[in-house]
Scaffold this motif. Structure first.
Motif, PDB file in Angstrom:
ATOM      1  N   LEU A 215      20.078  24.998   5.818  1.00 35.22           N
ATOM      2  CA  LEU A 215      19.051  23.979   6.725  1.00 35.22           C
ATOM      3  C   LEU A 215      17.833  24.129   5.868  1.00 35.22           C
ATOM      4  O   LEU A 215      17.271  24.675   5.199  1.00 35.22           O
ATOM      5  CB  LEU A 215      18.877  24.997   8.045  1.00 35.22           C
ATOM      6  N   GLU A 216      17.237  22.754   5.980  1.00 37.29           N
ATOM      7  CA  GLU A 216      16.044  22.531   5.444  1.00 37.29           C
ATOM      8  C   GLU A 216      15.043  22.090   6.543  1.00 37.29           C
ATOM      9  O   GLU A 216      14.165  21.068   6.206  1.00 37.29           O
ATOM     10  CB  GLU A 216      16.068  21.173   4.621  1.00 37.29           C
ATOM     11  N   ASN A 217      14.865  23.010   7.404  1.00 39.70           N
ATOM     12  CA  ASN A 217      13.828  22.878   8.350  1.00 39.70           C
ATOM     13  C   ASN A 217      12.720  23.770   8.025  1.00 39.70           C
ATOM     14  O   ASN A 217      12.571  24.319   6.856  1.00 39.70           O
ATOM     15  CB  ASN A 217      14.240  23.114   9.721  1.00 39.70           C
ATOM     16  N   ASP A 218      11.806  23.935   9.193  1.00 41.07           N
ATOM     17  CA  ASP A 218      10.555  25.079   8.999  1.00 41.07           C
ATOM     18  C   ASP A 218      11.116  26.423   8.997  1.00 41.07           C
ATOM     19  O   ASP A 218      10.294  27.530   9.205  1.00 41.07           O
ATOM     20  CB  ASP A 218       9.398  24.755   9.688  1.00 41.07           C
ATOM     21  N   TYR A 219      12.364  26.563   9.396  1.00 42.93           N
ATOM     22  CA  TYR A 219      12.859  27.944   9.302  1.00 42.93           C
ATOM     23  C   TYR A 219      14.305  28.011   8.487  1.00 42.93           C
ATOM     24  O   TYR A 219      15.080  26.985   8.293  1.00 42.93           O
ATOM     25  CB  TYR A 219      13.288  28.457  10.634  1.00 42.93           C
ATOM     26  N   LYS A 220      14.616  28.979   7.856  1.00 42.82           N
ATOM     27  CA  LYS A 220      15.719  29.317   7.162  1.00 42.82           C
ATOM     28  C   LYS A 220      16.955  29.719   7.754  1.00 42.82           C
ATOM     29  O   LYS A 220      16.851  30.455   8.934  1.00 42.82           O
ATOM     30  CB  LYS A 220      15.562  30.383   6.092  1.00 42.82           C
ATOM     31  N   GLY A 221      18.065  29.080   7.774  1.00 40.81           N
ATOM     32  CA  GLY A 221      19.289  29.186   8.364  1.00 40.81           C
ATOM     33  C   GLY A 221      20.370  28.453   8.038  1.00 40.81           C
ATOM     34  O   GLY A 221      20.443  27.835   6.806  1.00 40.81           O
ATOM     35  N   TRP A 222      21.540  28.195   8.676  1.00 38.71           N
ATOM     36  CA  TRP A 222      22.591  27.606   8.509  1.00 38.71           C
ATOM     37  C   TRP A 222      23.115  26.532   9.700  1.00 38.71           C
ATOM     38  O   TRP A 222      22.994  27.184  10.831  1.00 38.71           O
ATOM     39  CB  TRP A 222      23.588  28.562   8.143  1.00 38.71           C
ATOM     40  N   GLY A 223      23.634  25.395   9.391  1.00 42.21           N
ATOM     41  CA  GLY A 223      24.128  24.478  10.427  1.00 42.21           C
ATOM     42  C   GLY A 223      25.727  24.876  10.132  1.00 42.21           C
ATOM     43  O   GLY A 223      26.343  24.821   9.193  1.00 42.21           O
ATOM     44  N   ILE A 224      26.294  25.049  11.708  1.00 42.79           N
ATOM     45  CA  ILE A 224      27.796  25.276  11.377  1.00 42.79           C
ATOM     46  C   ILE A 224      28.388  24.495  12.449  1.00 42.79           C
ATOM     47  O   ILE A 224      27.808  23.812  13.574  1.00 42.79           O
ATOM     48  CB  ILE A 224      27.959  26.793  11.852  1.00 42.79           C
ATOM     49  N   GLN A 225      29.679  24.351  12.345  1.00 41.96           N
ATOM     50  CA  GLN A 225      30.416  23.542  13.562  1.00 41.96           C
ATOM     51  C   GLN A 225      31.740  24.070  13.513  1.00 41.96           C
ATOM     52  O   GLN A 225      32.455  24.673  12.521  1.00 41.96           O
ATOM     53  CB  GLN A 225      30.833  22.226  12.826  1.00 41.96           C
ATOM     54  N   SER A 226      32.062  24.422  14.766  1.00 40.36           N
ATOM     55  CA  SER A 226      33.150  25.134  14.776  1.00 40.36           C
ATOM     56  C   SER A 226      34.409  24.129  16.414  1.00 40.36           C
ATOM     57  O   SER A 226      33.881  23.485  17.032  1.00 40.36           O
ATOM     58  CB  SER A 226      33.166  26.634  15.546  1.00 40.36           C
ATOM     59  N   LEU A 227      35.370  24.591  16.311  1.00 47.10           N
ATOM     60  CA  LEU A 227      36.166  24.217  17.756  1.00 47.10           C
ATOM     61  C   LEU A 227      35.360  24.881  18.730  1.00 47.10           C
ATOM     62  O   LEU A 227      34.411  25.928  18.830  1.00 47.10           O
ATOM     63  CB  LEU A 227      37.711  24.948  17.722  1.00 47.10           C
ATOM     64  N   LEU A 228      35.266  24.197  19.956  1.00 48.99           N
ATOM     65  CA  LEU A 228      34.538  24.756  20.996  1.00 48.99           C
ATOM     66  C   LEU A 228      34.346  26.216  21.104  1.00 48.99           C
ATOM     67  O   LEU A 228      35.580  26.644  21.410  1.00 48.99           O
ATOM     68  CB  LEU A 228      34.642  24.014  22.401  1.00 48.99           C
ATOM     69  N   GLN A 229      33.495  26.855  21.450  1.00 55.40           N
ATOM     70  CA  GLN A 229      33.318  28.356  21.406  1.00 55.40           C
ATOM     71  C   GLN A 229      32.300  28.688  22.424  1.00 55.40           C
ATOM     72  O   GLN A 229      31.047  28.671  22.242  1.00 55.40           O
ATOM     73  CB  GLN A 229      33.125  28.821  20.173  1.00 55.40           C
ATOM     74  N   HIS A 230      32.630  29.159  23.602  1.00 54.51           N
ATOM     75  CA  HIS A 230      31.691  29.581  24.562  1.00 54.51           C
ATOM     76  C   HIS A 230      30.821  30.771  24.271  1.00 54.51           C
ATOM     77  O   HIS A 230      29.873  30.919  24.952  1.00 54.51           O
ATOM     78  CB  HIS A 230      32.342  29.842  26.045  1.00 54.51           C
ATOM     79  N   ARG A 231      31.258  31.388  23.555  1.00 55.74           N
ATOM     80  CA  ARG A 231      30.463  32.646  23.134  1.00 55.74           C
ATOM     81  C   ARG A 231      29.134  32.235  22.413  1.00 55.74           C
ATOM     82  O   ARG A 231      28.282  32.923  22.431  1.00 55.74           O
ATOM     83  CB  ARG A 231      31.374  33.513  22.350  1.00 55.74           C
TER      84      ARG A 231
END
Length: 270
Positions: A215-231
């Motif tokens: 991520l290149e926002n004002d916070y550090k992290g990661w963008g993820i994509q998955s099959l739908l996951q209710h958890r």
């Protein structure tokens, strides 16, 4: 996951106070009823605005879907489904489209307390932040599902709560270095760093679709994509394992969606 668990299921539950309806789509069903949705979530205090689109709903069920009714959406796979969101219907419309009849439902996650009447309460010297929050919430009929303050500030000179109840609560929460947000429709107050351990590992075998992106926002992290996951929900604590990143993270925001072909969860983790 077994093959059975990959069988998609979607449930929409409606309760208008006098009538109840459950609308169900299964991907192996031969009928024409289909359900699409877009359900965002975040750790911001404003309720998320969600949308559910149902094709060829019966008139009996359609008549039960009314503004102000309670709605919940549960989705997942056979043997592994869970609540995505719940709230109050803000708008509903049914229109023809070719041979189909399309019912579009908009709902606000949880309960939007922004329109509650102003309050005026004076608290004595030495009153704690938690006591003020609980009294203001009770006076304004605001239901707080969980409250855990990192710092329970003491107001040595007392405190006057005068004005919009939710704004007052947000101010006190900020004084205590906490955050206020909705999680699956429930109002939560706690540290922005706290979360709910889902005891779930997301990897290519459990639904991770592609490599996480930095991520290149004002916070550090990661963008993820998955099959739908209710958890995966606001403040879920999950373990991520991939070729680019491994570790335990807190979910900040995201969207559950289904457009008729793509059944996914996209989110940002920190």
């Amino acid at each position: 996951m077994t093959q059975m668990q990959w069988m998609r299921e979607i449930y929409v539950h409606i309760n208008n106070g006098s009538e109840y309806a459950t609308i169900h789509e299964k991907n192996e069903a031969t009928g024409s009823l289909k359900i699409n949705f877009s359900i965002p979530f975040s750790d911001e205090p404003k309720p998320a605005e969600c949308e559910v689109v149902i094709y060829n709903l019966s008139r009996n069920s359609s008549n039960k879907i009314k503004k102000g009714a309670t709605i919940s959406v549960t989705a997942g796979y056979r043997g592994d489904k869970g609540l995505l969101s719940q709230g109050k219907i803000t708008k509903v419309a049914t229109v023809p489209s070719g041979v189909d009849k399309i019912t579009t439902i908009h709902f606000s996650e949880g309960i939007d307390y922004a329109d509650k009447k102003d309050i005026n309460i004076t608290f004595k010297k030495g009153t704690s932040a938690k006591s003020i929050i609980q009294r203001v919430a009770s006076k304004a009929s605001i239901k707080i599902y969980q409250i855990k303050l990192p710092t329970n500030k003491i107001y040595k000179s007392g405190y006057t709560a005068d004005g919009d109840a939710l704004s007052i609560i947000e101010e006190i929460v900020s004084d205590c270095k906490a955050a206020i947000y909705y999680r699956r429709g429930n109002l939560i107050i706690r540290s922005i760093k706290s979360g709910d351990d889902e005891r779930f590992t997301l990897n290519s075998s459990t639904g991770l679709i592609s490599s996480p992106e930095s991520l290149e926002n004002d916070y550090k992290g990661w963008g993820i994509q998955s099959l739908l996951q209710h958890r995966i929900a606001t403040a879920s604590i999950i373990t991520l394992k991939s070729k680019t990143v491994n570790g335990t993270f807190r979910v900040k925001n995201g969207t559950h969606s289904y457009d008729g072909s793509t059944f996914i969860t996209q989110c940002e983790v920190i």
